[in-house]
Scaffold this active site. Structure first.
Site, short mmCIF file in Angstrom:
data_model
loop_
_atom_site.label_atom_id
_atom_site.label_comp_id
_atom_site.label_asym_id
_atom_site.label_seq_id
_atom_site.Cartn_x
_atom_site.Cartn_y
_atom_site.Cartn_z
N SER A 86 -24.04 54.05 -9.21
CA SER A 86 -24.29 55.34 -9.67
C SER A 86 -23.25 55.87 -10.86
O SER A 86 -23.51 56.84 -11.10
CB SER A 86 -24.26 56.21 -8.62
N THR A 326 -21.72 52.89 -5.99
CA THR A 326 -22.10 52.01 -4.85
C THR A 326 -23.38 51.11 -4.96
O THR A 326 -24.72 51.70 -5.36
CB THR A 326 -22.26 52.57 -3.39
#
Length: 369
Positions: A86, A326
């Site tokens: 992200s 992640t």
């Protein structure tokens, strides 16, 4: 803020001392960043940890700990490439805000202005959701990510419309603009808007408008079907229920797309945030919009979210700006301050709750030292 200048000031392996260690009683003391990485490997069981730390003077030090391949024990590549998950979102947000500055996108225009009729579902209507709400996660859109499916078939390719269809089988989380809730679908929509407005693939726009513009030599947006990491990299793992590590280095990040597909290094991530905060990527008006935040305490106390850019408080005072990411195999955290400090840390498995807090503490310690 000055742009980061990469300096190969010393590459550490677990247990080593930094080249400029502090002294106490005439004896060298371990560098605090190196000690933090060593602990992430030794105490938290993460296969490898990498870090890049920039001081106010612009000097950058890179660090490693652990092993780059648990099967062979190979060393962790210096400033190796990792999937940044992200941390891709700020790249996507920057492209949207560049289009805002060019008068091609309106922050408070409805999604339907650019993608008429596309966003419809249970409590979901693109006529009532703005571009700003997408970038700030205040749209109420549900998340399309199916973690089980991704782990079961990591090399499968997904089309953006397939991901959107998965999201639209769910109901809206809340009415647009009434709350904050993180959803990858927001950035899926932002990516589709970029493609519609520019007439070019998202990856080409990210590379042209950001990567090439500020010279991120080790950052790229993967092309469709690209499952490998192109340059030297540590392998990425996921811990199975029995505690064993499974290799997820080869992965098709298309399911992350505008929300999480990019590949970079810790030093390039620092360069990106330094350039962004230094006004090299978007005009002052759009940077001010990006830094206008709402509370996002469901992440962690004090966490606030702007337009693809988040702020966290520092123990030494003030805040730092970044995001975090992640993805199976990798976890990245860090950011930059307005006075030129920057830190990025990557580990080669998704950490548990305790280890995640240790990574955050390592970022805070590096920025505050």
């Amino acid at each position: 803020m000055a742009v980061v200048t990469a300096v190969a000031a010393g590459v550490m392996t677990a247990g080593a001392l930094a080249p400029t260690a502090a002294f106490a009683g005439g004896k060298p003391q371990p560098d605090s960043v190196q000690s933090s990485l060593n602990a992430l490997v030794k105490d938290d069981g993460l296969p490898a940890a990498l870090a890049s730390v920039q001081g106010r003077d612009g000097r950058t030090r890179t660090y490693t700990a652990g092993v780059g391949d648990v099967a062979t024990g190979a060393k962790v590549p210096v400033d190796g490439q990792v999937r940044i998950g992200s941390n891709t979102k700020p790249f996507t947000a920057v492209v949207v805000l560049q289009l805002v500055a060019e008068g091609k996108v309106g922050l408070d225009s409805p999604v339907d202005t650019y993608l008429p009729g596309l966003l419809r579902g249970d409590g979901i209507d693109g006529r009532n959701i703005t571009v700003r709400q997408l970038l700030q996660h205040t749209s109420g859109l549900p998340d399309y990510v199916d973690k089980g499916a991704i782990l079961a078939d990591p090399t499968r390719y997904y089309e953006p419309r397939e991901l959107l269809d998965a999201a639209l089988t769910q109901k809206a989380r809340f009415a647009p603009g009434t709350r904050w809730s993180y959803s990858n679908t927001n950035y899926l929509m932002a990516g589709l808007i970029i493609q519609k407005v520019t007439g070019r693939p998202l990856g080409e726009e990210v590379n042209r408008r950001i990567v090439d513009r500020i010279g991120l030599r080790h950052t790229y947006f993967p092309t469709p079907g690209d499952t490998s990491i192109r340059e030297a990299h540590p392998k990425g793992y996921n811990r199975d229920a029995d505690g064993s590590l499974r290799d997820y280095t080869e992965l098709d990040p298309s399911w992350g797309w505008a929300a999480g597909a990019a590949v970079s290094t810790t030093s390039d991530i620092n360069r990106f945030y330094a350039a962004l905060l230094g006004g090299r990527l978007i005009p002052a008006a759009q940077l001010a919009e990006m830094r206008t935040t709402v509370p996002a305490d469901e992440v962690t106390p004090g966490f606030r979210y702007g337009l693809g850019l988040a702020s966290r408080p520092l123990s030494c005072g003030g805040v730092y700006w970044g995001h975090g990411g992640t993805i199976p195999g990798y976890y990245t955290a860090g950011g930059a301050t307005d006075d030129g400090r920057a830190t990025s840390i990557a580990v080669t498995a998704i950490p548990g709750d305790a280890a995640e807090k240790h990574v955050a503490a390592a970022v805070d310690s590096a920025l505050c030292r």
